[in-house]
Design an enzyme around this catalytic site. Sequence first.
Site, PDB file in Angstrom:
ATOM      1  N   THR A  40       0.784  -1.416   0.039  1.00 31.41           N
ATOM      2  CA  THR A  40      -0.058  -0.113   0.071  1.00 31.41           C
ATOM      3  C   THR A  40       1.036   1.274   0.197  1.00 31.41           C
ATOM      4  OG1 THR A  40      -0.168  -0.003   2.446  1.00 31.41           O
ATOM      5  CG2 THR A  40      -1.901  -1.022   1.088  1.00 31.41           C
ATOM      6  N   MET A  92      -2.317   5.666  -0.006  1.00 32.73           N
ATOM      7  CA  MET A  92      -3.577   4.993  -0.065  1.00 32.73           C
ATOM      8  C   MET A  92      -3.753   3.608   0.253  1.00 32.73           C
ATOM      9  SD  MET A  92      -5.015   7.564  -1.807  1.00 32.73           S
ATOM     10  CE  MET A  92      -6.327   7.285  -2.795  1.00 32.73           C
ATOM     11  N   HIS A  93      -3.682   3.471   1.527  1.00 37.84           N
ATOM     12  CA  HIS A  93      -3.754   2.213   2.186  1.00 37.84           C
ATOM     13  C   HIS A  93      -5.183   1.480   1.860  1.00 37.84           C
ATOM     14  CE1 HIS A  93       0.021   2.691   4.355  1.00 37.84           C
ATOM     15  NE2 HIS A  93      -0.379   3.938   4.911  1.00 37.84           N
ATOM     16  N   ASP A  94      -6.009   2.119   2.558  1.00 30.52           N
ATOM     17  CA  ASP A  94      -7.321   1.545   2.424  1.00 30.52           C
ATOM     18  C   ASP A  94      -7.952   1.594   0.997  1.00 30.52           C
ATOM     19  OD1 ASP A  94      -7.374   1.065   5.206  1.00 30.52           O
ATOM     20  OD2 ASP A  94      -8.147   2.815   5.720  1.00 30.52           O
TER      21      ASP A  94
END
Length: 125
Positions: A40, A92-94
């Site tokens: 991520t 932008m992990h999620d």
Amino acid sequence: MWTPAAEFNIWHDPDAARIVFRSFGGEGAAPLVAVGLDVTRQTRLTPEHLADLARRCQGAPHAPALLRFLEDSTRHYFEFIEKREGRRYFVMHDPLAVAAAIDPTLIETAAVAVDVETTGRSPMA
């Protein structure tokens, strides 16, 4: 806080993480796909991306509200990262995890055994 062996959310609530990992992957269960931070962290939103989006959305009826929302919601993180690293971006992990759930071809996966230690003992002891 996290450790070299524990991602933040798992470190914060290892019991919940253990339940989740044990609930998936068994016989007849849905597979669980965990998208790691090493992946991520490579997915970044930059001010240039927002500018490009603004150009491409020009004239769309809800574009001004959407762009204002994106600018407002990313401003604090852009500033935080800029102070720490000297450049502006938003990890932008999620969104990557959601995108991978929608289109699994976006990432490569591997089947691995996972367990979460919850008693404070090293598995190597």
